[in-house]
Write a protein that holds these residues in place. Sequence first.
Motif, mmCIF file in Angstrom:
data_model
loop_
_atom_site.group_PDB
_atom_site.id
_atom_site.type_symbol
_atom_site.label_atom_id
_atom_site.label_comp_id
_atom_site.label_asym_id
_atom_site.label_seq_id
_atom_site.Cartn_x
_atom_site.Cartn_y
_atom_site.Cartn_z
ATOM 1 N N ILE A 472 0.622 -1.247 -0.049
ATOM 2 C CA ILE A 472 0.030 0.067 -0.100
ATOM 3 C C ILE A 472 0.913 1.195 -0.069
ATOM 4 O O ILE A 472 0.161 2.435 -0.042
ATOM 5 N N ASP A 496 -6.323 7.069 1.558
ATOM 6 C CA ASP A 496 -5.720 6.318 0.470
ATOM 7 C C ASP A 496 -5.209 4.935 0.842
ATOM 8 O O ASP A 496 -5.458 3.748 0.206
ATOM 9 N N ARG A 497 -4.241 4.757 2.000
ATOM 10 C CA ARG A 497 -3.618 3.731 2.471
ATOM 11 C C ARG A 497 -4.797 2.720 2.971
ATOM 12 O O ARG A 497 -4.742 1.521 2.561
ATOM 13 N N LYS A 499 -7.946 2.671 2.003
ATOM 14 C CA LYS A 499 -8.793 2.161 1.056
ATOM 15 C C LYS A 499 -7.950 1.135 0.469
ATOM 16 O O LYS A 499 -8.609 -0.053 0.057
ATOM 17 N N LYS A 500 -6.710 1.111 0.293
ATOM 18 C CA LYS A 500 -5.791 -0.037 -0.167
ATOM 19 C C LYS A 500 -5.828 -1.175 0.622
ATOM 20 O O LYS A 500 -5.901 -2.333 0.421
ATOM 21 N N ALA A 503 -9.238 -2.888 0.154
ATOM 22 C CA ALA A 503 -9.313 -3.530 -1.150
ATOM 23 C C ALA A 503 -8.723 -5.013 -1.125
ATOM 24 O O ALA A 503 -8.770 -5.627 -1.755
ATOM 25 N N LEU A 504 -7.346 -4.778 -0.416
ATOM 26 C CA LEU A 504 -6.820 -6.242 -0.112
ATOM 27 C C LEU A 504 -7.498 -7.202 0.777
ATOM 28 O O LEU A 504 -7.026 -8.234 0.853
#
Length: 679
Positions: A472, A496-497, A499-500, A503-504
């Motif tokens: 991320i 942003d991190r 959300k990553k 998503a993972l």
Amino acid sequence: MTRIPDKHSSRAVLIGISQYHRDAELAEIAAAERNLNGLLAALTDRGTGTLSPEHTWPLVNPTLDTIGDAIGRASSEASDVLLVYYAGHGLLDDRGRLHLALPTTDPSRIRWTSLPYETLREELANSHATARIILLDCCFSGRAINAMAPQSTVLTGQIDIDGTYVITSTAANQPGYAPPGQTYTAFTDALLTVAADTTRDLTLDDLFTNIDQLLHSRGYPRPQRRAVNTAGLLAIFKSNTSQPNTAHDLPDKQSLPQQRITKAAQQHSNTEANRTRAHAEPTPYEELEPDISTDRDAKAPTTTATEHGSETEPADPSKGIAPPRIGSRRPSRPSRRVLILALAVTVAVTTAVSVSAWGLGHSHSASAIGGSTVPTGATSVGSAQDCSAGYLSQFTLRQKLAQLLTVTVGNSEDALQVVKTEQVGGIFIGGGTDKALLAQHQVDAVQAASRIPLMVAVGEEGGRDSWAKDLIGVAPSARVIAQTMTPDQFYTFSLDRAKKLKALGVTVDLAPDVDVSVQPDDSVIGDRSFSGDPNTVVQYAGAFIRALNDAGVGSVMKHFPGRGSSSGNSQTGAAQAPPLNQMQVTDLVPFRQLVDSGAAVMVGHLDVPGLTSSGIPASISPQVMALLRQGTGYGAAPFTGPILTDDLSELAAGSSPPSVEDAAAEALEAGADDAVASA
């Protein structure tokens, strides 16, 4: 200043759903109708009530149109107080949103056959009432707490409906209870019991605090609340010292949950960590032996009803207001200790075991984690679940018990095997885990193997504690962040991190560190701390929490009551913290300011003069758990979210260590929800 509602300009709508007409797996709840009778009598009592009978409208098994007409009228007429109460089944749609079940609700078509909580929220938002009160007694009612605020501000307490006070019977992912043999459901029984104490005006804040304490003492889930401005100073029950309280006296005998708490106290009376806990009056152990098979880890209280819902009959395990709690928050302690010993051995994946009543995915105990968009420990709710006890018939007893565990896994094979075989509640992805589990979305297959949404946890703080940086992106240490970014910039960066991570497949991040420290960068806390200024820590930690939760990832503040000024290394036993009176102005400030942020709290291994007993670190201390829960000892609001311990295997490395199993049991006895250990 406490104030009493104006009867003439206040309105109340009381909704009770006791019968369900479809063959739709929704058990009848006879107690829901009785709830309305009891609450109506209490609210409109001529001596102690504050509402007018002609302006308080009970609706038993109404249609959606009837509810809409009543709430619409009440909303338009009320200029002082608008109160809405609901008792019945709470259901979640495929996006995890709360719906209030009606007599004709079809669980396969929730959106079209029930009352969406969002609709109720919008109606109240349009009212000109000065104060809006919502009381929800149903499964998953804690979802309403976050629904009262926009996602961008839900974790800062900036609710967009001014003057609102919401009390829910459970957390976002928890069932409600209608115990057999009782007139009312567990939550409403506690509400009416508290209301019967009319020696003083009972504000909403008083009401919540006393209900919370009573339910906790009875072994039930803790309620949740959300308040705006001075709504909590409104008294909906007033004093009447000239009259005896006969309407709803406390029972002479202990309820079954109280008896089990008592038995736990007797069984562990020689445990030093438990000597300071208060329990109910002793009940002979023999009196409980015939009922020991109904321990709440295995079977939850249920209720059945006659045709007219007027009598309570022996519980039918296929019906009831709630499924058995997988990993009850307050089971009897002998069972808990045996469980820790047995499952820590038999479900040995790699290194970490969390004896958890928090990280249970879909149905664990009280939590504000996950913000407004996601259930704690779950990426989503794959399908709506009703509250029937038959829901758990698909699980073996062993699998129900395994929901108490969150285990560290080495790779996808390990994870898939333990989830598919044991149905554990969660997995922890640490430094020794193959990153392909997330990077190649192998965790999706693991989630699919879990019949209850699985908690997937990491410890991603940034800086030196940044396992996921290859996935991320790199994050500076907390100290560098506070020196180089504004809080708003850090929020955007962290979102942003987060959300990553989401998503993972990550659902919970064991961060941020809110310790206040000026110690060298390479010390135990060091550059993991944002600053030596507590207000700076609050700003940046708050931004981190908002980012995580706005992305749908749970957050955890650590290490209560503060490790930033401690001496010694808690990784080799308990560290020495400053005296409690010194911590009040530094270490405790972030916890005080962020107590309602939506984050869970991790308790550290700390000896705190003036707070902990000799040889009993904070992580297993009843005094520390009480300080956090009650809040009054450090000027904070009561904390109603989950409490985790720091890694209990670190205590086992100390000079006079308890075993990990004993430490876990003592932590749970002290009041923790999740006893975490890596060995």
